[in-house]
Scaffold this motif. Structure first.
Motif, short mmCIF file in Angstrom:
data_model
loop_
_atom_site.label_atom_id
_atom_site.label_comp_id
_atom_site.label_asym_id
_atom_site.label_seq_id
_atom_site.Cartn_x
_atom_site.Cartn_y
_atom_site.Cartn_z
N GLU A 87 -15.32 43.07 -40.79
CA GLU A 87 -15.35 41.76 -40.15
C GLU A 87 -15.31 41.99 -38.65
O GLU A 87 -14.42 42.69 -38.15
CB GLU A 87 -14.14 40.93 -40.60
N ARG A 91 -13.41 37.25 -29.49
CA ARG A 91 -12.44 36.27 -28.97
C ARG A 91 -12.69 35.98 -27.50
O ARG A 91 -12.91 36.91 -26.72
CB ARG A 91 -11.02 36.81 -29.09
N ALA A 95 -5.64 32.88 -29.55
CA ALA A 95 -5.25 32.03 -30.69
C ALA A 95 -4.98 32.95 -31.89
O ALA A 95 -5.21 34.16 -31.80
CB ALA A 95 -6.37 31.04 -31.04
N LEU A 98 -4.31 37.08 -32.61
CA LEU A 98 -4.18 37.73 -31.29
C LEU A 98 -2.89 37.28 -30.60
O LEU A 98 -2.18 38.08 -30.00
CB LEU A 98 -5.39 37.43 -30.40
N ASP A 172 -12.86 31.63 -30.81
CA ASP A 172 -13.11 32.94 -31.41
C ASP A 172 -13.93 32.75 -32.68
O ASP A 172 -14.12 31.60 -33.12
CB ASP A 172 -11.80 33.71 -31.70
N LYS A 174 -15.78 35.03 -36.40
CA LYS A 174 -15.93 36.25 -37.20
C LYS A 174 -17.37 36.38 -37.69
O LYS A 174 -17.97 35.39 -38.13
CB LYS A 174 -14.98 36.15 -38.40
N ASP A 196 -15.35 27.42 -40.89
CA ASP A 196 -14.50 28.34 -41.66
C ASP A 196 -14.32 29.65 -40.90
O ASP A 196 -13.31 30.33 -41.07
CB ASP A 196 -15.15 28.70 -43.01
N CYS A 198 -15.24 30.12 -37.39
CA CYS A 198 -15.15 29.97 -35.94
C CYS A 198 -13.96 29.08 -35.61
O CYS A 198 -13.71 28.11 -36.33
CB CYS A 198 -16.36 29.21 -35.36
N ARG A 199 -13.25 29.36 -34.52
CA ARG A 199 -12.31 28.36 -34.01
C ARG A 199 -13.04 27.53 -32.96
O ARG A 199 -13.60 28.08 -31.99
CB ARG A 199 -11.08 29.02 -33.37
N ARG A 215 -5.40 25.80 -42.47
CA ARG A 215 -4.40 26.89 -42.38
C ARG A 215 -3.05 26.36 -41.93
O ARG A 215 -2.01 26.74 -42.43
CB ARG A 215 -4.87 27.97 -41.39
P1 TMP Z 1 -7.49 35.54 -36.65
O1 TMP Z 1 -6.97 35.02 -35.35
O2 TMP Z 1 -6.75 35.01 -37.84
O3 TMP Z 1 -7.56 37.05 -36.66
O4 TMP Z 1 -8.99 35.02 -36.82
C1 TMP Z 1 -9.98 35.30 -35.87
C2 TMP Z 1 -11.26 34.54 -36.22
O5 TMP Z 1 -11.82 35.02 -37.42
C3 TMP Z 1 -11.07 33.05 -36.43
O6 TMP Z 1 -12.18 32.37 -35.84
C4 TMP Z 1 -11.09 32.85 -37.91
C5 TMP Z 1 -11.96 33.98 -38.39
N1 TMP Z 1 -11.53 34.51 -39.67
C6 TMP Z 1 -12.40 34.52 -40.75
O7 TMP Z 1 -13.53 34.05 -40.66
N2 TMP Z 1 -11.97 35.05 -41.93
C7 TMP Z 1 -10.74 35.59 -42.09
O8 TMP Z 1 -10.41 36.06 -43.19
C8 TMP Z 1 -9.84 35.58 -40.96
C9 TMP Z 1 -8.46 36.14 -41.08
C10 TMP Z 1 -10.30 35.04 -39.79
#
Ligand code: TMP
Ligand code: ASP
Length: 239
Positions: A87, A91, A95, A98, A172, A174, A196, A198-199, A215
């Motif tokens: 993955e 960032r 958030a 981190l 941020d 993934k 799901d 992206c923040r 969450r």
């Molecule tokens: P985190 O701050 O929980 O590490 O997440 C960073 C970014 O990654 C956030 O935009 C959410 C995304 N993410 C996923 O898509 N799948 C996952 O399993 C996790 C933990 C985070």
């Protein structure tokens, strides 16, 4: 069509074309490595539509993706790839994990984007790994990892600028990459790009419109995702 993979949020089916798969977006949501679970009617359709728009935008900007064509309300046709089990998190603002790992305050803009890698392993809880772990575990070759880093930063520039036009801050996100079948020489962006993964915060109010609503129990998930989709479609239409 045979089901060949079922993840937490998507299913993959074979099609009549051996180099293409059908990707179905589920209404299910999970968090904390599947410990928290729920289902939200319409989530699959919203995430499919957002992924479709964002893949088309990235393709226009020269990013190679697995996207082939739209298929139905919650389905896309994608190229068959071998997923690289990493993955890739990019960032821009502090958030989530981190904040937990560094103690930096949520909302602080980073001096420059940070890339992190996690090893995709439900058993291990997707631990963070570095380039050397990736080499030792044989997850990706050095040249693949360099391509992935360059691509992830380019995607960050494109998506940050686009979301800004939509009144959204890309905090941020993934990404996942895959090796194209059958020769596996070329890597392309795979998986999904949605709230799901992206923040996304309202640029003015800071209101969280992504999966953190689920969450952290911050409010109606579908309301947030629908707002993101509407703003993305307005930005694409130049409104
Ligand atoms: P985190 O701050 O929980 O590490 O997440 C960073 C970014 O990654 C956030 O935009 C959410 C995304 N993410 C996923 O898509 N799948 C996952 O399993 C996790 C933990 C985070
Ligand atoms: N998708 C991950 C899971 O269920 C976690 C997350 O997105 O927060 O486990």
């Amino acid at each position: 069509m045979d089901l060949i993979y079922e993840g937490k949020a998507k299913k993959l089916f074979t099609t009549e074309n051996p180099s293409e798969l059908l990707m179905k977006f589920k209404d299910d949501a999970t968090a904390f490595n599947g410990e928290k679970k729920s289902t939200f009617a319409e989530k699959g359709r919203l995430n499919k539509t957002l992924s479709l728009h964002l893949y088309q935008l990235l393709e226009k900007e020269g990013v190679s993706t697995h996207f082939v064509r739209d298929d139905g309300p919650d389905t896309l046709i994608v190229k068959r790839v071998e997923i690289i089990p990493i993955e890739v998190v990019v960032r821009n603002i502090v958030a989530g994990s981190l904040k937990k790992r560094t103690g930096l305050p949520e909302g602080q803009r980073l001096r420059q984007p940070i890339i992190e890698f996690c090893y995709k392993s439900d058993e291990l809880g997707d631990p963070m790994v570095n380039d050397e772990h990736i080499r030792e575990l044989n997850l990706a070759r050095g040249d693949e990892l360099e391509k992935i880093k360059r691509s992830a930063l380019k995607i960050n520039r494109s998506l940050s600028a686009f979301f800004a036009k939509a009144g959204l801050t890309l905090v941020d996100f993934k990404l996942e990459y895959g090796r194209l079948f059958p020769d596996k020489h070329n890597i392309v962006l795979a998986d999904e790009i949605s709230p799901d993964t992206c923040r996304l915060w309202d640029s003015v109010t800071g209101n969280k419109l992504d999966k953190d609503r689920f969450r952290q129990d911050l409010g109606d998930l579908i309301e947030g995702y629908s707002e993101v989709l509407q703003r993305v479609e307005n930005a694409l239409a130049g409104r």
